[in-house]
Design an enzyme around this catalytic site. Structure first.
Site, PDB file in Angstrom:
ATOM      1  N   ASP A 113       0.874  -1.179   0.000  1.00 26.77           N
ATOM      2  CA  ASP A 113       0.000   0.000   0.000  1.00 26.77           C
ATOM      3  C   ASP A 113       0.910   1.228   0.000  1.00 26.77           C
ATOM      4  O   ASP A 113       1.420   1.622   1.048  1.00 26.77           O
ATOM      5  CB  ASP A 113      -0.891  -0.056   1.248  1.00 26.77           C
ATOM      6  N   ASP A 168      -5.436   1.865  -5.594  1.00 34.66           N
ATOM      7  CA  ASP A 168      -4.852   1.694  -4.270  1.00 34.66           C
ATOM      8  C   ASP A 168      -5.044   0.236  -3.879  1.00 34.66           C
ATOM      9  O   ASP A 168      -5.440  -0.588  -4.698  1.00 34.66           O
ATOM     10  CB  ASP A 168      -5.531   2.654  -3.279  1.00 34.66           C
ATOM     11  N   GLU A 214      -0.678  10.772   0.593  1.00 32.93           N
ATOM     12  CA  GLU A 214      -1.937  10.044   0.767  1.00 32.93           C
ATOM     13  C   GLU A 214      -2.094   9.551   2.196  1.00 32.93           C
ATOM     14  O   GLU A 214      -3.194   9.602   2.766  1.00 32.93           O
ATOM     15  CB  GLU A 214      -2.019   8.871  -0.209  1.00 32.93           C
ATOM     16  N   GLU A 215      -1.027   9.058   2.783  1.00 33.41           N
ATOM     17  CA  GLU A 215      -1.118   8.450   4.109  1.00 33.41           C
ATOM     18  C   GLU A 215      -1.458   9.457   5.205  1.00 33.41           C
ATOM     19  O   GLU A 215      -1.819   9.067   6.308  1.00 33.41           O
ATOM     20  CB  GLU A 215       0.180   7.716   4.455  1.00 33.41           C
TER      21      GLU A 215
END
Length: 344
Positions: free
Chosen positions: A187, A241, A221-222
Site C-alpha cells: 500500500d 490503491d 496520501e497516508e
C-alpha cells in the site's frame, strides 16, 4: 490476458519498495517514478507538492481520466532524543506501535547520514521485564534503539541525529515461488507498479487512449491530502490503491477490488457499475466491497472542491498497514481492469 505486464508491474514495485519514502520524505521515490515513466516515453514532471504527474496521451476532449496511486508510506519521525540516547517516535500516517515493534529501521538525518536501529518495547528483555506480555504497545512505550554505542542524549546528537529526523522501517520485500508478494508498503507501491505496467503496454503497442489519461503518483496520501489536485480537463478519477482482505469481505489477494463505499461515503454509482461490468465481461477475478476504515486519494480531491466522478480499485492486500501480502494474480486482474477501462 498477458501476464508479462503484471510481472513488469511487480518488478517495478519491488524496485520502488527498496526506496524509503514515508510521507514527508519522498523526493528520491518521486524522482525514481518520474524517470520510470520517462523511460517508457511519457512526459512526466515533479509537481510543486512533490508528486509525479505523467501524461499517458490521448485526445484532448475536456473529459480526461485521472489515475492516481501513491508512493508515500507509513513511517515515523524522531519526537525526542531520550536521556538514555534512545529515540521516542511519532508516527507518520497510520503506523501502529505494535506493528513496528522489533522492526529494523533506518534513521535519515538532515546531514545525510543514515543510522540503523530497531524499534523495541522499552525494557524489552523478557528475562528482565516481568510485565512484558501485559505492556500496552504505544509510541510512549516503544523506542528506537540505535545500533551505535550511545548511552546519553548528547552522544546520540553527536552522531547527527536530531528531533524531526525521518525513521524508515525495512520493507522486507520478497516474491514467493507460488506468486505471493510480501512486503511492508505494498500500500501503495504495488499499484504504482500497475500504472507503470499500463504505461509499458501503451509504449509497447503504440496504442493511444481515446481520451486524455494522466497518471498522478501522490506523496501525502497516508496523511490525507495527497490527491488534492487535478488538471483542469479532468472529469473522472480512479484511485488505484490496495483492496482490503479480511473478515466479511469478498476480496482476496488474487482479486481486483472494486470499492463501492468507504469511510468517506459511496463512490460514483455509474463508475462502479461500469468497472464491475468490464471485470465480469473479461472474466476477471474481482469483488465489490465496502471498506469501513479506509480513505483514498480521490476523497482528498473531492474535499478540495473538484467536480469529478470518482472510483477506487486495487489488488487485494492482506494485513494492511502491517507486513502486507498480495499475489501476482491480484496485480494482473487490477492491471487488466485499468487497461480495459482506459481503452473503452
Amino acid at each position: 490476458m498477458e501476464r508479462k505486464y503484471a510481472e513488469f508491474a511487480a518488478t517495478k514495485a519491488c524496485e520502488l519498495l527498496a526506496i524509503d519514502s514515508p510521507s514527508g520524505y519522498t523526493q528520491k521515490a518521486a524522482m525514481w517514478v518520474k524517470e520510470a515513466f520517462e523511460a517508457l516515453g511519457f512526459a512526466a514532471k515533479i509537481t510543486t507538492k512533490g508528486g509525479v504527474l505523467a501524461d499517458l496521451g490521448g485526445a484532448d476532449k475536456d473529459d480526461a481520466l485521472f489515475l492516481q496511486a501513491h508512493t508515500d508510506t507509513l513511517g515515523a519521525m524522531v519526537a525526542e532524543i531520550k536521556a538514555n540516547g534512545r529515540l521516542k517516535l511519532t508516527p507518520l500516517g497510520g503506523l501502529r506501535a505494535e506493528n513496528a515493534e522489533t522492526e529494523n529501521v533506518r534513521v535519515h538525518t538532515r546531514t545525510g547520514k543514515i543510522i540503523e536501529g530497531t524499534v523495541q518495547l522499552c525494557n524489552a528483555s523478557v528475562h528482565v521485564n516481568g510485565e512484558y506480555g501485559e505492556a500496552k504497545r504505544t509510541f510512549d512505550t516503544v523506542e528506537a534503539v540505535l545500533d551505535e554505542d550511545v548511552k546519553t542524549a548528547e552522544e546520540t546528537r553527536a552522531l547527527g541525529t536530531e528531533v524531526g529526523d525521518i525513521v524508515c522501517l525495512e520493507p522486507r520485500t520478497r516474491i514467493t515461488s507460488s506468486g505471493y508478494i510480501k512486503s511492508r508498503f505494498l500500500d501503495d507501491k504495488l499499484s504504482v507498479g500497475v500504472l507503470l505496467g499500463l504505461a509499458k503496454y501503451l509504449h509497447d503497442t503504440g496504442k493511444t487512449p481515446a481520451r486524455r489519461v494522466y497518471a498522478h503518483v501522490t506523496v501525502y496520501e497516508e496523511v490525507g491530502h495527497g490527491g488534492a489536485f487535478v488538471p483542469a480537463d479532468t472529469r473522472e478519477m480512479i484511485s488505484v490503491d490496495m483492496g482490503c482482505v479480511g473478515d466479511d469481505l469478498g476480496c482476496t489477494e488474487r482479486m481486483v477490488s472494486i470499492c463501492a463505499k468507504d469511510s468517506g461515503g459511496p463512490y460514483n454509482y455509474d463508475l462502479v457499475t461500469t468497472l464491475s461490468n468490464i471485470a465480469r465481461e473479461l472474466e476477471l477475478d474481482y469483488a465489490i466491497d465496502v471498506y469501513p476504515h479506509y480513505g483514498s486519494d480521490v476523497e482528498a480531491t473531492l474535499s478540495a472542491g473538484y467536480d469529478i466522478r470518482h472510483g477506487l480499485i486495487g489488488p487485494g492486500v492482506y494485513a494492511s498497514h502491517n507486513y502486507e501480502r498480495s499475489h501476482i494474480d491480484g496485480v494482473r486482474n487490477t492491471y487488466e481492469l485499468v487497461r480495459a477501462y482506459v481503452q473503452r
